[in-house]
Design a protein around this motif. Structure first.
Motif, PDB file in Angstrom:
ATOM      1  N   LYS A 154       0.828  -1.220   0.000  1.00 58.88           N
ATOM      2  CA  LYS A 154       0.000   0.000   0.000  1.00 58.88           C
ATOM      3  C   LYS A 154       0.861   1.267   0.000  1.00 58.88           C
ATOM      4  O   LYS A 154       0.670   2.161  -0.832  1.00 58.88           O
ATOM      5  N   THR A 155       1.799   1.341   0.957  1.00 51.74           N
ATOM      6  CA  THR A 155       2.621   2.547   1.069  1.00 51.74           C
ATOM      7  C   THR A 155       3.490   2.732  -0.175  1.00 51.74           C
ATOM      8  O   THR A 155       3.612   3.844  -0.698  1.00 51.74           O
ATOM      9  N   THR A 156       4.045   1.645  -0.672  1.00 50.00           N
ATOM     10  CA  THR A 156       4.881   1.725  -1.876  1.00 50.00           C
ATOM     11  C   THR A 156       4.057   2.272  -3.041  1.00 50.00           C
ATOM     12  O   THR A 156       4.518   3.138  -3.797  1.00 50.00           O
ATOM     13  N   LEU A 213      -3.404  10.101   2.372  1.00 51.20           N
ATOM     14  CA  LEU A 213      -3.307   9.788   3.799  1.00 51.20           C
ATOM     15  C   LEU A 213      -2.900   8.324   3.953  1.00 51.20           C
ATOM     16  O   LEU A 213      -3.618   7.426   3.507  1.00 51.20           O
ATOM     17  N   ASP A 214      -1.747   8.097   4.561  1.00 47.96           N
ATOM     18  CA  ASP A 214      -1.270   6.718   4.736  1.00 47.96           C
ATOM     19  C   ASP A 214      -1.585   6.270   6.157  1.00 47.96           C
ATOM     20  O   ASP A 214      -0.967   6.725   7.112  1.00 47.96           O
ATOM     21  N   GLU A 215      -2.557   5.411   6.287  1.00 48.38           N
ATOM     22  CA  GLU A 215      -3.023   4.917   7.590  1.00 48.38           C
ATOM     23  C   GLU A 215      -3.245   6.050   8.585  1.00 48.38           C
ATOM     24  O   GLU A 215      -2.584   6.113   9.625  1.00 48.38           O
ATOM     25  N   PRO A 216      -4.200   6.918   8.276  1.00 53.44           N
ATOM     26  CA  PRO A 216      -4.367   8.129   9.080  1.00 53.44           C
ATOM     27  C   PRO A 216      -4.741   7.895  10.539  1.00 53.44           C
ATOM     28  O   PRO A 216      -4.452   8.745  11.367  1.00 53.44           O
TER      29      PRO A 216
END
Ligand SMILES: Nc1ncnc2c1ncn2[C@@H]1O[C@H](COP(=O)(O)OP(=O)(O)OP(=O)(O)O)[C@@H](O)[C@H]1O
Ligand SMILES: [Mg+2]
Length: 305
Positions: free
Chosen positions: A43-45, A154-157
């Motif tokens: 996901k983050t990548t 938003l990455d895992e807000p």
């Protein structure tokens, strides 16, 4: 142009491992798009390649008409990326930090107005280290909004926040979206994805295994809604079985369990039946299929092992 982001065959490889494997999707202007998946899914990548923060091994990302690999600068001006709160400088208060970020974009911003938007006006003169976890997350969203971006990432807000702070942040994310910003977020929380996202890409082992509007995804579990209740007087199973849209009815523990394909039809029929027969429904509970069930069905494993 309905799509603000187009991701084509996007791939990231490190040495011999492929951590994002030829994924394709579009993000529509104005939606909240979620990438849902377990730890290490990619996901983050994926997010960082779209943002132009990580190089792309192969494939292409077009954001607001610009190729992210070739026009990275243009892309950076049109997006907002939520930073981890630890990456803010010490020694500046919230107002000063926002003004500094604004200056990086050559913008004179109304810092107080931004703080108001994330409900941090009363902390204007505080430093980030003096904020609670939820306040830090809200501040990092304010910081991501200084350049009035078209898309907010938003990455895992809400990871690590308590239930109250999470709900508070969900309200903030919805209100930013309602003001016209497209939002792309990652999460491994099913409830978060279900509540916030218009569409969800389910990611597992570097691939997108399903992408649909949230409502359709929820139907994929193939599971029925279950209704549990106890009663103050015994009631007949045969009568329960005859209620609208009932699939099964049986005794369970000290009460009854019904499964139904249509809770909207069954529940009113159950209330009417109880009234007609003169018994009271106690502890009525409804269990609807969740994205957790869908994930299990799609992958054969739970989202969190
Ligand atoms: N620089 C790197 N070198 C080698 N492998 C990497 C590198 N960065 C990430 N990976 C690997 O890529 C995979 C995907 O990582 P990524 O951070 O995108 O996952 P994620 O879905 O965001 O997970 P999480 O939910 O834990 O944040 C992981 O297996 C990770 O170990
Ligand atoms: Mg991640």
């Amino acid at each position: 142009m309905t799509n603000i982001i187009e991701v084509k065959n996007l791939t990231k490889r490190y040495e011999k491992v492929t951590v994002v494997d030829g994924i394709n999707f579009e993000v529509r202007r104005g939606e909240i798009f979620g990438i849902l998946g377990p730890n290490g899914a990619g996901k983050t990548t994926t997010l960082e390649m779209i943002e132009g923060l990580k190089s792309i091994t192969s494939g292409q990302v077009i954001l607001n008409g610009h190729d992210v690999s070739k026009e990275t600068r243009k892309v950076k001006f049109s997006i907002g990326v939520q930073l981890q709160s630890s990456s803010f400088f010490d020694g500046l208060n919230l107002i000063e930090l926002l003004e500094t970020f604004g200056a990086l974009y050559n913008r004179k911003i109304d810092a107080m107005e931004l703080l108001r938007e994330v409900q941090l006006e009363e902390k204007a003169k505080a430093e980030v280290k003096e904020l609670s976890g939820g306040q830090k997350q809200r501040f990092s969203i304010a910081a991501a909004l200084v350049n009035d971006p078209k898309v907010l990432f938003l990455d895992e807000p809400t990871t690590g926040l308590d239930p109250q702070a999470r709900r508070n942040l969900w309200d903030l994310i919805s209100s930013i979206n309602k003001k016209g910003k497209t939002i792309v977020l990652t999460t491994h929380y099913m409830d978060e994805a279900e509540i916030l996202c218009d569409r969800i890409a389910v990611m597992d082992h570097a691939k997108i295994i399903k992408l649909d509007i949230t409502e359709n995804l929820l139907k994929l579990s193939g599971l029925d809604t279950a209704v549990h209740f106890r009663v103050d007087k015994p009631c007949s199973i045969e009568h329960l079985q005859a209620l609208a849209d009932i699939k099964e009815a049986y005794e369970e523990g000290h009460g009854y369990r019904l499964t139904t394909a249509n809770a909207e039809g069954t529940l009113p029929a159950l209330f009417k039946h109880a009234k007609d027969c003169g018994f009271k429904l106690i502890d009525l509970q409804l269990h609807q299929p969740t994205l957790e069930d869908v994930f299990l069905k799609l992958t054969g494993h739970a989202l969190r092992d």
